[in-house]
Every structure is written in C-alpha cells, then in structure tokens.
Design a protein around this motif. Sequence first.
Motif, PDB file in Angstrom:
ATOM      1  N   PHE A  85      69.317 -43.335-104.237  1.00  0.00           N
ATOM      2  CA  PHE A  85      70.327 -42.360-104.994  1.00  0.00           C
ATOM      3  C   PHE A  85      70.336 -40.946-104.128  1.00  0.00           C
ATOM      4  CE2 PHE A  85      68.638 -45.183-108.264  1.00  0.00           C
ATOM      5  CZ  PHE A  85      69.953 -45.710-109.084  1.00  0.00           C
ATOM      6  N   GLN A  86      71.767 -40.720-104.046  1.00  0.00           N
ATOM      7  CA  GLN A  86      71.712 -39.479-103.639  1.00  0.00           C
ATOM      8  C   GLN A  86      72.980 -38.586-104.012  1.00  0.00           C
ATOM      9  OE1 GLN A  86      69.913 -38.250-100.676  1.00  0.00           O
ATOM     10  NE2 GLN A  86      70.788 -36.414-101.362  1.00  0.00           N
ATOM     11  N   ILE A  87      72.770 -37.411-104.497  1.00  0.00           N
ATOM     12  CA  ILE A  87      73.433 -36.420-104.874  1.00  0.00           C
ATOM     13  C   ILE A  87      73.806 -35.257-104.080  1.00  0.00           C
ATOM     14  CG2 ILE A  87      74.007 -34.831-106.925  1.00  0.00           C
ATOM     15  CD1 ILE A  87      71.628 -36.530-108.616  1.00  0.00           C
ATOM     16  N   ALA A 114      71.464 -31.186-101.834  1.00  0.00           N
ATOM     17  CA  ALA A 114      71.285 -32.592-101.559  1.00  0.00           C
ATOM     18  C   ALA A 114      69.762 -32.876-102.179  1.00  0.00           C
ATOM     19  CB  ALA A 114      70.956 -32.659-100.021  1.00  0.00           C
ATOM     20  N   LEU A 115      70.125 -33.686-103.263  1.00  0.00           N
ATOM     21  CA  LEU A 115      69.025 -34.216-103.993  1.00  0.00           C
ATOM     22  C   LEU A 115      69.013 -35.806-104.044  1.00  0.00           C
ATOM     23  CD1 LEU A 115      66.728 -34.012-106.500  1.00  0.00           C
ATOM     24  CD2 LEU A 115      68.842 -34.086-107.956  1.00  0.00           C
ATOM     25  N   GLY A 116      68.026 -36.414-103.947  1.00  0.00           N
ATOM     26  CA  GLY A 116      67.961 -37.898-103.704  1.00  0.00           C
ATOM     27  C   GLY A 116      66.694 -38.605-103.974  1.00  0.00           C
ATOM     28  N   PHE A 117      66.695 -39.737-103.935  1.00  0.00           N
ATOM     29  CA  PHE A 117      65.466 -40.463-103.975  1.00  0.00           C
ATOM     30  C   PHE A 117      65.753 -41.833-103.019  1.00  0.00           C
ATOM     31  CE2 PHE A 117      63.045 -44.147-105.689  1.00  0.00           C
ATOM     32  CZ  PHE A 117      61.601 -43.735-105.876  1.00  0.00           C
ATOM     33  N   VAL A 118      64.784 -42.265-102.310  1.00  0.00           N
ATOM     34  CA  VAL A 118      64.777 -43.398-101.445  1.00  0.00           C
ATOM     35  C   VAL A 118      63.497 -44.376-101.605  1.00  0.00           C
ATOM     36  CG1 VAL A 118      63.732 -42.194 -99.436  1.00  0.00           C
ATOM     37  CG2 VAL A 118      65.296 -44.171 -99.046  1.00  0.00           C
ATOM     38  N   GLY A 119      63.772 -45.493-101.861  1.00  0.00           N
ATOM     39  CA  GLY A 119      62.632 -46.504-101.756  1.00  0.00           C
ATOM     40  C   GLY A 119      62.907 -47.661-100.830  1.00  0.00           C
ATOM     41  N   SER A 120      62.004 -48.597-100.779  1.00  0.00           N
ATOM     42  CA  SER A 120      62.093 -49.826-100.072  1.00  0.00           C
ATOM     43  C   SER A 120      62.246 -51.003-100.866  1.00  0.00           C
ATOM     44  CB  SER A 120      61.209 -49.955 -99.037  1.00  0.00           C
ATOM     45  OG  SER A 120      60.592 -51.380 -99.100  1.00  0.00           O
ATOM     46  N   VAL A 176      53.447 -47.006-103.324  1.00  0.00           N
ATOM     47  CA  VAL A 176      54.443 -45.881-103.614  1.00  0.00           C
ATOM     48  C   VAL A 176      55.715 -46.685-103.869  1.00  0.00           C
ATOM     49  CG1 VAL A 176      55.490 -43.910-102.759  1.00  0.00           C
ATOM     50  CG2 VAL A 176      53.064 -44.195-102.441  1.00  0.00           C
ATOM     51  N   LEU A 177      56.448 -46.371-104.764  1.00  0.00           N
ATOM     52  CA  LEU A 177      57.846 -47.008-104.958  1.00  0.00           C
ATOM     53  C   LEU A 177      59.041 -46.300-104.581  1.00  0.00           C
ATOM     54  CD1 LEU A 177      57.401 -47.886-108.926  1.00  0.00           C
ATOM     55  CD2 LEU A 177      57.169 -49.520-106.959  1.00  0.00           C
ATOM     56  N   GLY A 178      58.859 -45.031-104.020  1.00  0.00           N
ATOM     57  CA  GLY A 178      59.694 -44.492-103.261  1.00  0.00           C
ATOM     58  C   GLY A 178      59.669 -42.911-103.495  1.00  0.00           C
ATOM     59  N   GLN A 179      60.500 -41.992-103.004  1.00  0.00           N
ATOM     60  CA  GLN A 179      60.131 -40.835-102.815  1.00  0.00           C
ATOM     61  C   GLN A 179      61.552 -40.070-103.167  1.00  0.00           C
ATOM     62  OE1 GLN A 179      58.366 -40.902 -98.808  1.00  0.00           O
ATOM     63  NE2 GLN A 179      57.089 -39.361 -99.660  1.00  0.00           N
ATOM     64  N   GLY A 180      61.369 -38.603-103.845  1.00  0.00           N
ATOM     65  CA  GLY A 180      62.365 -38.135-104.004  1.00  0.00           C
ATOM     66  C   GLY A 180      62.443 -36.600-103.877  1.00  0.00           C
ATOM     67  N   GLY A 181      63.325 -36.007-103.738  1.00  0.00           N
ATOM     68  CA  GLY A 181      63.601 -34.505-103.553  1.00  0.00           C
ATOM     69  C   GLY A 181      64.801 -34.020-103.217  1.00  0.00           C
ATOM     70  N   LEU A 225      67.375 -37.130-112.728  1.00  0.00           N
ATOM     71  CA  LEU A 225      67.353 -38.222-111.746  1.00  0.00           C
ATOM     72  C   LEU A 225      66.011 -39.055-111.952  1.00  0.00           C
ATOM     73  CD1 LEU A 225      68.249 -39.882-109.075  1.00  0.00           C
ATOM     74  CD2 LEU A 225      66.965 -38.055-107.523  1.00  0.00           C
ATOM     75  N   MET A 226      65.032 -38.317-112.031  1.00  0.00           N
ATOM     76  CA  MET A 226      63.513 -38.842-112.535  1.00  0.00           C
ATOM     77  C   MET A 226      63.731 -40.127-113.826  1.00  0.00           C
ATOM     78  SD  MET A 226      61.131 -35.776-111.779  1.00  0.00           S
ATOM     79  CE  MET A 226      61.538 -34.664-110.692  1.00  0.00           C
TER      80      MET A 226
END
Length: 436
Positions: free
Chosen positions: A144-146, A315-321, A294-299, A158-159
């Motif tokens: 997700f990206q904002i 820019a706020l986002g979360f990225v996972g695999s 780890v399911l993914g990282q955000g910030g 987002l969390m």
Amino acid sequence: MGRPKKATPIVEKAPPKVAGGFDVLPEQHLARGFFLEKLQNLAQTFSYSKIETPLVEDTRLFKFWKEAHPKEALFEMASDDGPPAGRAGKTVMAIKPTNLFSLARAYLEHHYYEKERTSKWFYLSSAAYLNSNRELQQVNEWGFQIFGETSAIADVQLMNLLLKLFSDLSLSSVSLEINNIGCLECLPPYLEVLKNFFKDKKYDLCENCLEDLENNPLNILACNNLSCTTAAADVPVLVDYLCEACRRHFIGVLEGLDELDIPYSLNQKVIGFPWSRKTVFEFRYKTADNQEIVLGQGGHADDLIQSLGGVPASALGFVGSQDQIALVLELTNHKLVAKSKVEVFLVPLGELAAKKSLRLFTELWSHNIVAAEFIGPGSIKTQLRLAESNKVGIALIIGQKEAREGTVILRDVPSGMQELFTVERIIEEVKKRLGR
Ligand SMILES: [Zn+2]
Ligand SMILES: [Zn+2]
C-alpha cells in the motif's frame, strides 16, 4: 510478408532456472489466490486504487537505492538503439529493485499532487536486483502506498487496515513492532551518539557491524548477532533524541493505537529502509515452533518525492512479499480448496464427438453456463468420478453414435440417471436443471 523462416536452434537440454529465480506452480496459486482476493476486497473497502508501474525504468530513478545499497547491484542495461525520442544521450535502463521509486515517479509524472490531496494506491508487482554475491533476488512485492498529506492518524489507519487483512487471512499470532527513526534534522546527531557509543565496543561487533560503524551505525542496532545485541544492550535510545515534530508524530501514532486497542511492541531493532523517516513498523508472524517471519515493513519516506524534484509531499507505505505470505498461509495449513465453479462437465468420446463438442462448449458459454472438459487420460468412469469429486452436477456425454445423430446424453452426476436429448434442446434442459 513474413520473415524468412529459421530452424529452431537446438539446445541439448533446457537449462534450469537461474539461482534465485523461482517458478510459482499452478498448485502454489491456491494460497496466492486466497490472499489476492482478500487484499483486493479490503483495498476496495478502504478506497485504495490499484496501480501498476513498468518492470524497467531509467536507472537514474534508483540513485537513492544505489547509494543505500553499496554491496548490491541493479540489473542494468544500456540501450544500444540510440536515445529515445526527445531525450539526449543514451538511456541506461534498470529493473526496479523495489516498487517505491516507480510509484513516486508515477505520482509526479501524472501530476497526482495537483489532482488530489492524498493518493491511496495498492500494488502487486515483481522487482529484482543482484545481491552481494551477485545472485538474483526476485521479490514479488505487494503493498500500500499513500502520497500527499498524511498525519499520525494515517499511520494508525494503515496499521489497522493491515491487521484487518491478516485477520481476514485467519492469521492469528501477528505482532506489530514499531519504532521512530527520526528525520534529517534529528537522526544525524543521534548517529554521532551511536558512533561514540560503539567506538569502545569495537571488539564485540561482528564483521558487518564493524563495517557499518562509520557510515551506517543504525544497522548495528538491527543486527541479530548475539555479541552485537549484547554490545547494544544499554545504548542510548533514539526516541530520547527526536526533534519536537518527530516526537509529536510518534506520540500521535501511539495514542491512536491505544485508542483502537491495538497491541504493539516498541522495538529499536526495527530501523526500516535507508529512506525511512519517522514511524517505521513491521508485522511479524510467529510460527508454531516460535519462529518469527516478517510479513512486511512499513513507514514514511517523506524526503523521496522532493528528492525526485517534486513538491514536498509525505510518502507513507507498507511493502510485503507475496511469497512470504504464501509461505505463512501454507504453514498455517489453511484449508485451501480450489473452488470449482464448473457447472457442466463435457465428455466427448472420439474425434468426431470432440469436434461436435466445440460448438456445444461455445453455446453453453454464450448462455453463461460454465462448462469444462477434464483433460487427461482415463476411462469415462474415471472422468465421471472426477466430475463427482469436483461437485459438478451435470455431465454431457457425446459418443460416436450421438455425434453422428446430433444427440447428447445428459447424466445427472449424483444419481447417475441418464437421458438422451437432441443438440437443439440440450441448452434449455441444462438451464432448467441449473434453475435458471
Ligand atoms: Zn525529527
Ligand atoms: Zn553485528
């Protein structure tokens, strides 16, 4: 005018996939399909729009990534066909090492900052680079990206959204680890504090941390090596060094989480990406044997848009695999059953029948009836058993005789009752039995 035909070159044996590459086989798509369905539903509910960016970009876009990853490398290629129209010089292209930079470029290139106050996007896209051993690292990212205006509340939302997603995936034992990494104003003085602190403990640090001491002392905090963790036991904490703006933001986030009764752990080992600012967080899944995935990282990456020549924008986002999610879903022994939507099962016997069934297929589809033919060896008995195990209620059997006479045998799969119909009447009969 076709091109002159060439013989297909002979390769004695197809080479295997390169190290680091992987196939996602049809049977592995059950977990992924389940995940995608939940992700898309949730994104829609929370008004995130889907975006796709190209696999390859002008390499200059990844300058930040390159500087932050001196040991890794981009997959780069110079275009030999001359400069693209309207641009001077040769373009060097690179496969995106992660999606964030392409998303930021798209935000700027399509002027989203003029069109809306906040752009909320989600994406599923592969990225790749070469690791320090020059092996391929392919990541099938989702995230997700904002971009635009965000506040501490946006972090919490987002969390919250991600927790909802993990709960929709029936993943219990997911924990939220959170930290605040400061900004360009308050982080550099803290890095000096870290350097001084670890100078006396040089001999306790692992090789990597020793290398990072001068330029990247924050990495020492994230190192899981026992002796590094022990050396960092009473390290001054970054939270005490935050500037007023970062401190207020952090308090806002923690208060928001408390408001929603979301449990979290403050964890100074969570340092995010080299471009991270302010809040950084991770979701971790604990397996039955207590391993953490780890399911993914955000910030935040709040300097990113400006560093690419844009207006100041958060820019706020979360990225996972996707691969990590699939792994976790498989570990939890999810009862993932292929949902067969097939309503009618076609059994043509022989060549003429196979030809006749082509028209029948097309007619069934044009009446929105989902028909399928189970391909593979096996007698009519095995094929009907397949239909039964896939819970398909109707089988249409065409033998040689039926094919010649323009008839079809309709078999009610559960009861085994059969009736003969002409091709002209069969669609109406099937519709009747499906209750249409
Ligand atoms: Zn700050
Ligand atoms: Zn270390």
